[in-house]
Scaffold this active site. Structure first.
Site, PDB file in Angstrom:
ATOM      1  N   ASP A   6       0.824  -1.200   0.000  1.00  0.00           N
ATOM      2  CA  ASP A   6       0.000   0.000   0.000  1.00  0.00           C
ATOM      3  C   ASP A   6       0.864   1.258   0.000  1.00  0.00           C
ATOM      4  O   ASP A   6       0.369   2.351   0.032  1.00  0.00           O
ATOM      5  CB  ASP A   6      -1.024  -0.013   1.132  1.00  0.00           C
ATOM      6  CG  ASP A   6      -0.443   0.298   2.495  1.00  0.00           C
ATOM      7  OD1 ASP A   6       0.785   0.394   2.626  1.00  0.00           O
ATOM      8  OD2 ASP A   6      -1.230   0.446   3.437  1.00  0.00           O
ATOM      9  N   ASP A  33      -1.322   2.455 -10.034  1.00  0.00           N
ATOM     10  CA  ASP A  33      -2.391   1.497 -10.329  1.00  0.00           C
ATOM     11  C   ASP A  33      -2.788   0.902  -8.987  1.00  0.00           C
ATOM     12  O   ASP A  33      -2.234  -0.097  -8.548  1.00  0.00           O
ATOM     13  CB  ASP A  33      -1.883   0.436 -11.298  1.00  0.00           C
ATOM     14  CG  ASP A  33      -2.991  -0.487 -11.767  1.00  0.00           C
ATOM     15  OD1 ASP A  33      -4.163  -0.223 -11.457  1.00  0.00           O
ATOM     16  OD2 ASP A  33      -2.672  -1.482 -12.432  1.00  0.00           O
ATOM     17  N   CYS A  86      -9.699  -0.104 -11.405  1.00  0.00           N
ATOM     18  CA  CYS A  86     -10.676  -0.805 -12.238  1.00  0.00           C
ATOM     19  C   CYS A  86     -12.054  -0.657 -11.592  1.00  0.00           C
ATOM     20  O   CYS A  86     -12.924  -1.499 -11.726  1.00  0.00           O
ATOM     21  CB  CYS A  86     -10.303  -2.278 -12.444  1.00  0.00           C
ATOM     22  SG  CYS A  86     -10.105  -3.208 -10.928  1.00  0.00           S
TER      23      CYS A  86
END
Length: 146
Positions: A6, A33, A86
């Protein structure tokens, strides 16, 4: 360089045998990303609906902000960062980008549509509603409503 975590901490790097523990502003380009709830993949992965929870988006947003801030710290002045998920959830997309812009006054959002003319896209949103952990809906300005 690929950072897999992270990314709240910066790893130490070695260049020419010398350790550089706090590398800042070294890169022309950064791709963030970030991990997300993946709700943008439901069409191709319908089983993901079973695991999706609003709390997941709330939790992901904080990690996404940390990763985004880390990515911005790695950029040279004039560099570019691409923020990618996404997810279709504005809480994981526009809200995170808005928070990064609020925290970093020297960063600006760039329209790149002329750089990738064949890419199918739609404009982002500037207002949205999300459900907080108590089940209340809150708009992008922080106002609660039914």
């Amino acid at each position: 360089l690929r950072i897999v975590s992270d990314a709240p901490e910066q790893p130490a790097l070695r260049f020419g045998g010398k350790k550089h523990p706090a590398f800042r502003r070294l890169f022309d380009r950064v791709l963030a990303d970030v991990p997300c709830t993946g709700d943008g993949t439901f069409r191709k992965n319908p089983d993901a609906w079973d695991d999706w929870r609003q709390k997941g988006a709330l939790g992901q947003a904080k990690a996404q902000e940390r990763i985004g801030m880390h990515g911005l710290k790695l950029l040279k002045p004039g560099g570019r960062m691409v923020y990618s998920t996404c997810s279709l959830n504005p809480q994981e997309d526009e809200a995170v980008v808005a928070q990064l812009l609020r925290q970093c006054q020297d960063v600006q959002l760039v329209d790149c549509s002329d750089m990738l003319p064949g890419l199918i896209r739609c404009p982002g949103v500037n207002q949205w509603a999300v459900m907080d952990p108590l089940g209340e809906f809150v708009d992008s300005l922080g106002k609660t409503f039914a």
